[in-house]
Design a protein around this motif. Structure first.
Motif, PDB file in Angstrom:
ATOM      1  N   GLN A  24       0.812  -1.206  -0.692  1.00  0.00           N
ATOM      2  CA  GLN A  24      -0.057  -0.162   0.028  1.00  0.00           C
ATOM      3  C   GLN A  24       0.549   1.170   0.565  1.00  0.00           C
ATOM      4  O   GLN A  24       1.780   1.071   0.282  1.00  0.00           O
ATOM      5  CB  GLN A  24      -0.632  -0.182   0.458  1.00  0.00           C
ATOM      6  CG  GLN A  24      -2.014  -1.256   1.146  1.00  0.00           C
ATOM      7  CD  GLN A  24      -2.783  -0.666   2.329  1.00  0.00           C
ATOM      8  OE1 GLN A  24      -2.116  -0.339   3.483  1.00  0.00           O
ATOM      9  NE2 GLN A  24      -3.788  -1.761   2.284  1.00  0.00           N
ATOM     10  N   ILE A  25      -0.007   2.009  -0.864  1.00  0.00           N
ATOM     11  CA  ILE A  25       1.173   3.917  -0.687  1.00  0.00           C
ATOM     12  C   ILE A  25       1.738   3.718   0.455  1.00  0.00           C
ATOM     13  O   ILE A  25       3.224   3.469   0.561  1.00  0.00           O
ATOM     14  CB  ILE A  25       0.057   3.975  -1.169  1.00  0.00           C
ATOM     15  CG1 ILE A  25      -0.502   4.164  -2.801  1.00  0.00           C
ATOM     16  CG2 ILE A  25       1.179   5.925  -1.441  1.00  0.00           C
ATOM     17  CD1 ILE A  25      -1.357   5.256  -2.960  1.00  0.00           C
ATOM     18  N   ALA A  44      -0.683  11.045   0.225  1.00  0.00           N
ATOM     19  CA  ALA A  44      -1.711  10.553  -0.533  1.00  0.00           C
ATOM     20  C   ALA A  44      -3.191  11.111  -0.350  1.00  0.00           C
ATOM     21  O   ALA A  44      -3.238  11.499  -1.655  1.00  0.00           O
ATOM     22  CB  ALA A  44      -1.580   9.162  -0.414  1.00  0.00           C
ATOM     23  N   LEU A  55       1.134   0.976  -4.431  1.00  0.00           N
ATOM     24  CA  LEU A  55       2.219   1.808  -4.860  1.00  0.00           C
ATOM     25  C   LEU A  55       1.779   1.429  -6.699  1.00  0.00           C
ATOM     26  O   LEU A  55       2.338   2.546  -7.288  1.00  0.00           O
ATOM     27  CB  LEU A  55       3.051   2.010  -4.448  1.00  0.00           C
ATOM     28  CG  LEU A  55       3.761   2.859  -5.088  1.00  0.00           C
ATOM     29  CD1 LEU A  55       3.968   4.262  -5.048  1.00  0.00           C
ATOM     30  CD2 LEU A  55       5.150   3.058  -4.286  1.00  0.00           C
ATOM     31  N   LEU A  58       0.187   3.127  -9.512  1.00  0.00           N
ATOM     32  CA  LEU A  58      -0.947   5.028  -9.623  1.00  0.00           C
ATOM     33  C   LEU A  58      -0.124   4.621 -11.302  1.00  0.00           C
ATOM     34  O   LEU A  58       1.153   4.518 -11.706  1.00  0.00           O
ATOM     35  CB  LEU A  58       0.216   5.211  -8.741  1.00  0.00           C
ATOM     36  CG  LEU A  58      -0.233   5.100  -7.576  1.00  0.00           C
ATOM     37  CD1 LEU A  58       0.481   6.575  -6.740  1.00  0.00           C
ATOM     38  CD2 LEU A  58      -2.063   4.941  -6.707  1.00  0.00           C
TER      39      LEU A  58
END
Length: 161
Positions: A24-25, A44, A55, A58
């Motif tokens: 996850q980001i 974010a 990530l 994106l």
């Protein structure tokens, strides 16, 4: 009708660091020196990206927005209490540093404390604990101190002769 998931990139390059695109980001951004998980969430959300996305999902535009947000968080409305270099003694400003800039700033701060001979600076220069930890039994450097076996056996052999 075919439902295909968007392809996830394994490695994403951001700010001079290779990041894991499957995480996850915020957790992936935390691998950048100077960016933590909480700052990753804030970045974010500030650029309008769901933090629960991976990530690697994106687009290049979203990644460039995240990079810009990490470099200049004041432009995106991230609060100053999330910055890692607040009230800088040299400039007097709140700033968020990343990578080698942060490393250099930390070294300069320690050198300044040593130069003015503050308590922390003295502890740094002596190589002791700085933040009030106990030192009676912990934080020792080097190997165990004692009598070596060979010296004991040689000394014992000479005394018998």
């Amino acid at each position: 009708m075919e439902t295909r998931q968007k392809e996830v990139r394994e490695i994403v390059r951001m700010l001079g660091t290779d990041l894991d695109g499957t995480k996850q980001i915020p957790y992936s951004l935390a691998k950048i020196f100077g960016v933590g998980i909480n700052f990753g969430y804030a970045a974010a959300r500030a650029v309008g990206i769901d933090p629960s996305l991976r990530l690697g999902q994106l687009t290049e535009h979203q990644i460039s927005l995240l990079e810009d947000c990490i470099k200049r968080p004041d432009k995106y409305g991230i609060p100053a209490w999330l910055y890692n270099n607040r009230k800088d003694p040299v400039t007097g400003r709140d700033q968020h540093l990343i990578g080698p800039d942060l490393e250099l700033s930390i070294k300069e701060d320690i050198q300044r404390e040593m130069r003015i001979k503050s308590w922390r600076g003295v502890r740094h220069s002596l190589g002791l604990k700085v933040r009030g930890q106990r030192t009676r039994t912990t934080g020792r450097k080097g190997g165990p101190v004692g009598v070596a076996r060979r010296a004991v056996s040689e000394a014992g052999g000479e005394s018998k002769k």
